[in-house]
Design a protein around this motif. Sequence first.
Motif, mmCIF file in Angstrom:
data_model
loop_
_atom_site.group_PDB
_atom_site.id
_atom_site.type_symbol
_atom_site.label_atom_id
_atom_site.label_comp_id
_atom_site.label_asym_id
_atom_site.label_seq_id
_atom_site.Cartn_x
_atom_site.Cartn_y
_atom_site.Cartn_z
ATOM 1 N N TYR A 18 0.859 -1.184 0.000
ATOM 2 C CA TYR A 18 0.000 0.000 0.000
ATOM 3 C C TYR A 18 0.896 1.234 0.000
ATOM 4 O O TYR A 18 1.756 1.361 0.882
ATOM 5 C CB TYR A 18 -0.892 0.022 1.232
ATOM 6 C CG TYR A 18 -1.910 -1.080 1.287
ATOM 7 C CD1 TYR A 18 -3.056 -1.032 0.502
ATOM 8 C CD2 TYR A 18 -1.726 -2.179 2.130
ATOM 9 C CE1 TYR A 18 -4.001 -2.046 0.555
ATOM 10 C CE2 TYR A 18 -2.669 -3.196 2.192
ATOM 11 C CZ TYR A 18 -3.801 -3.135 1.402
ATOM 12 O OH TYR A 18 -4.728 -4.131 1.462
ATOM 13 N N VAL A 33 3.606 0.407 2.626
ATOM 14 C CA VAL A 33 3.312 -0.578 3.667
ATOM 15 C C VAL A 33 3.339 -1.937 2.991
ATOM 16 O O VAL A 33 2.487 -2.229 2.148
ATOM 17 C CB VAL A 33 1.924 -0.326 4.301
ATOM 18 C CG1 VAL A 33 1.656 -1.344 5.402
ATOM 19 C CG2 VAL A 33 1.812 1.087 4.834
ATOM 20 N N ALA A 35 2.328 -4.986 3.225
ATOM 21 C CA ALA A 35 1.386 -5.823 3.986
ATOM 22 C C ALA A 35 1.581 -7.296 3.658
ATOM 23 O O ALA A 35 1.584 -8.153 4.539
ATOM 24 C CB ALA A 35 -0.047 -5.397 3.685
ATOM 25 N N GLU A 54 0.824 -13.185 14.100
ATOM 26 C CA GLU A 54 0.404 -12.084 14.963
ATOM 27 C C GLU A 54 -0.376 -11.038 14.174
ATOM 28 O O GLU A 54 -0.234 -10.936 12.956
ATOM 29 C CB GLU A 54 1.638 -11.400 15.573
ATOM 30 C CG GLU A 54 2.320 -12.186 16.663
ATOM 31 C CD GLU A 54 3.716 -11.631 16.953
ATOM 32 O OE1 GLU A 54 3.897 -11.021 18.004
ATOM 33 O OE2 GLU A 54 4.616 -11.814 16.115
ATOM 34 N N SER A 55 -1.095 -10.213 14.914
ATOM 35 C CA SER A 55 -1.858 -9.133 14.312
ATOM 36 C C SER A 55 -0.935 -8.235 13.483
ATOM 37 O O SER A 55 0.166 -7.904 13.907
ATOM 38 C CB SER A 55 -2.508 -8.344 15.450
ATOM 39 O OG SER A 55 -3.100 -7.206 14.933
ATOM 40 N N GLY A 56 -1.364 -7.884 12.281
ATOM 41 C CA GLY A 56 -0.586 -6.990 11.422
ATOM 42 C C GLY A 56 0.366 -7.700 10.467
ATOM 43 O O GLY A 56 1.045 -7.045 9.686
ATOM 44 N N CYS A 57 0.412 -9.038 10.500
ATOM 45 C CA CYS A 57 1.391 -9.735 9.659
ATOM 46 C C CYS A 57 0.887 -9.936 8.227
ATOM 47 O O CYS A 57 1.618 -10.461 7.388
ATOM 48 C CB CYS A 57 1.793 -11.068 10.272
ATOM 49 S SG CYS A 57 0.514 -12.327 10.205
ATOM 50 N N GLY A 58 -0.345 -9.529 7.945
ATOM 51 C CA GLY A 58 -0.819 -9.565 6.558
ATOM 52 C C GLY A 58 -1.867 -10.616 6.257
ATOM 53 O O GLY A 58 -2.222 -10.826 5.091
ATOM 54 N N LYS A 59 -2.419 -11.243 7.272
ATOM 55 C CA LYS A 59 -3.385 -12.329 7.046
ATOM 56 C C LYS A 59 -4.638 -11.847 6.328
ATOM 57 O O LYS A 59 -5.074 -12.440 5.344
ATOM 58 C CB LYS A 59 -3.784 -12.982 8.392
ATOM 59 C CG LYS A 59 -2.630 -13.465 9.224
ATOM 60 C CD LYS A 59 -3.080 -14.106 10.523
ATOM 61 C CE LYS A 59 -3.809 -13.170 11.474
ATOM 62 N NZ LYS A 59 -2.968 -12.097 12.036
ATOM 63 N N SER A 60 -5.211 -10.749 6.821
ATOM 64 C CA SER A 60 -6.451 -10.258 6.191
ATOM 65 C C SER A 60 -6.201 -9.776 4.774
ATOM 66 O O SER A 60 -7.060 -9.899 3.900
ATOM 67 C CB SER A 60 -7.067 -9.125 7.017
ATOM 68 O OG SER A 60 -7.504 -9.627 8.262
ATOM 69 N N THR A 61 -5.008 -9.229 4.540
ATOM 70 C CA THR A 61 -4.690 -8.779 3.181
ATOM 71 C C THR A 61 -4.613 -9.989 2.248
ATOM 72 O O THR A 61 -5.134 -9.935 1.126
ATOM 73 C CB THR A 61 -3.378 -7.971 3.182
ATOM 74 O OG1 THR A 61 -3.488 -6.926 4.159
ATOM 75 C CG2 THR A 61 -3.107 -7.360 1.829
ATOM 76 N N PRO A 287 5.955 -2.763 8.896
ATOM 77 C CA PRO A 287 5.955 -3.293 7.525
ATOM 78 C C PRO A 287 6.377 -2.246 6.484
ATOM 79 O O PRO A 287 6.452 -2.537 5.303
ATOM 80 C CB PRO A 287 4.503 -3.741 7.306
ATOM 81 C CG PRO A 287 3.699 -3.036 8.332
ATOM 82 C CD PRO A 287 4.609 -2.700 9.479
HETATM 83 P P1 ADP Z 1 -3.581 -9.060 9.932
HETATM 84 O O1 ADP Z 1 -4.882 -9.448 9.338
HETATM 85 O O2 ADP Z 1 -2.567 -10.159 9.983
HETATM 86 O O3 ADP Z 1 -3.725 -8.405 11.275
HETATM 87 P P2 ADP Z 1 -3.541 -7.043 7.818
HETATM 88 O O4 ADP Z 1 -3.489 -7.796 6.543
HETATM 89 O O5 ADP Z 1 -4.857 -6.507 8.237
HETATM 90 O O6 ADP Z 1 -2.898 -7.937 8.980
HETATM 91 O O7 ADP Z 1 -2.510 -5.828 7.747
HETATM 92 C C1 ADP Z 1 -1.148 -5.978 7.413
HETATM 93 C C2 ADP Z 1 -0.477 -4.623 7.427
HETATM 94 O O8 ADP Z 1 -0.943 -3.844 6.340
HETATM 95 C C3 ADP Z 1 -0.745 -3.807 8.677
HETATM 96 O O9 ADP Z 1 0.409 -3.092 9.007
HETATM 97 C C4 ADP Z 1 -1.853 -2.870 8.252
HETATM 98 O O10 ADP Z 1 -1.822 -1.674 8.996
HETATM 99 C C5 ADP Z 1 -1.512 -2.632 6.795
HETATM 100 N N1 ADP Z 1 -2.692 -2.351 5.960
HETATM 101 C C6 ADP Z 1 -3.756 -3.143 5.782
HETATM 102 N N2 ADP Z 1 -4.649 -2.596 4.932
HETATM 103 C C7 ADP Z 1 -4.102 -1.410 4.555
HETATM 104 C C8 ADP Z 1 -4.535 -0.324 3.681
HETATM 105 N N3 ADP Z 1 -5.698 -0.391 3.007
HETATM 106 N N4 ADP Z 1 -3.715 0.738 3.560
HETATM 107 C C9 ADP Z 1 -2.538 0.812 4.200
HETATM 108 N N5 ADP Z 1 -2.074 -0.152 5.043
HETATM 109 C C10 ADP Z 1 -2.844 -1.258 5.217
#
Ligand code: ADP
Length: 358
Positions: A18, A33, A35, A54-61, A287
């Motif tokens: 991102y 970022v 992600a 852990e939270s923030g490692c990119g799972k949801s992305t 990240p």
């Molecule tokens: P998880 O699900 O493992 O907690 P995420 O995939 O939600 O992790 O996020 C991974 C990283 O990417 C985090 O640092 C988050 O802040 C960043 N991030 C996620 N979505 C966006 C976005 N749309 N714009 C900028 N940064 C993002």
Amino acid sequence: MAPTTEPILEVGGLVKHYPLTRGILFKKQIGAVKAVDGVDFTLGRGETLGLVGESGCGKSTVAKLLCSLERPTAGSIRFKGEDITGLSGRALKAVRRNIQMVFQDPYTSLNPRMTVGDIVGEPYEIHPEAAPKGDRRRRVQELLDVVGLDPEYVNRYPHQFSGGQRQRIGIARGLALRPEVIVADEPVSALDVSVQAQVINLLDRLQSEFDLSYVFIAHDLSVVRHISDRVGVMYLGRIVEIGRDAEIYDHPTHPYTQALLSAVPVPDPEGRAHRERIILTGDVPSPVDIPSGCRFRTRCWKAQPRCAREVPLLAVPAAFRATPGPAAHPSACHFAEEAVPITPAPPREHGVNGDGPR
Ligand code: ADP
Ligand code: MG
């Protein structure tokens, strides 16, 4: 259905960066970022892959990329052999039908002003070709029944349900289009422990009933253990270790996995597995600014100068390649071979690697 080796998803070199900008009027990109920063895995038909980190490692992305809710910066996602990352229009819509997401928080992901029937049937509004209008109400009731809810509940609102029931509503909605793959992003993380098992059992039953393949995301290794065939451990946008259940839980070779597991209480009636508690020091790096070489090295107790220079690839450690065993699974650590005692290979008669005289 037992998992097969026929791949339904093949993910290669997946990246999502991102842009990080400064200024409002004159936006200037000052970084990114990272992600998701190079993820590879395959998902077999009928298989469940657990993704943990852990939270923030990119799972949801990763989840959003798999469901085509985001476009990757680089890399490919193949669904049944076809690269789906560049699709648009009708082809994109068709693929989205087949790969559905179940969201984390059943409290916020369901629109409070919609009835359960409207929520579960909403995918038919987006994909009207999936069900004739006159059929939809009956289908929604059938879906409620399938997830263990009373079909008479169609006219109720989300607030009239418990957390576990709301997640069942989310799952019913995810099933409406009869997808082949479900990406469940922390589907039980917001639920009480006592309810978590019920939802996991439901997903397990639905998998065999509807021939589904799952990517099941959690931040805790203990949650995915009973549902996953294989588990991938993520750190700062990458998978650092991946393998079958027994390989990851009983023979972890990456220091990060070892640390995560050392924090998990293991039922061990015979007192066999003496596990030392590994406490990771320092915070997860940003990240935006990923360490050189091995991205885990700043928190790793095994780190050597080499780790700052060379990126460890996610591969089966050389010493284990010839000897099939639980340690022979991909791990992105330069010292993965030292993680478990190496069983001596049988002596070779001539030369090394068979290049000597026969
Ligand atoms: P998880 O699900 O493992 O907690 P995420 O995939 O939600 O992790 O996020 C991974 C990283 O990417 C985090 O640092 C988050 O802040 C960043 N991030 C996620 N979505 C966006 C976005 N749309 N714009 C900028 N940064 C993002
Ligand atoms: Mg997440």
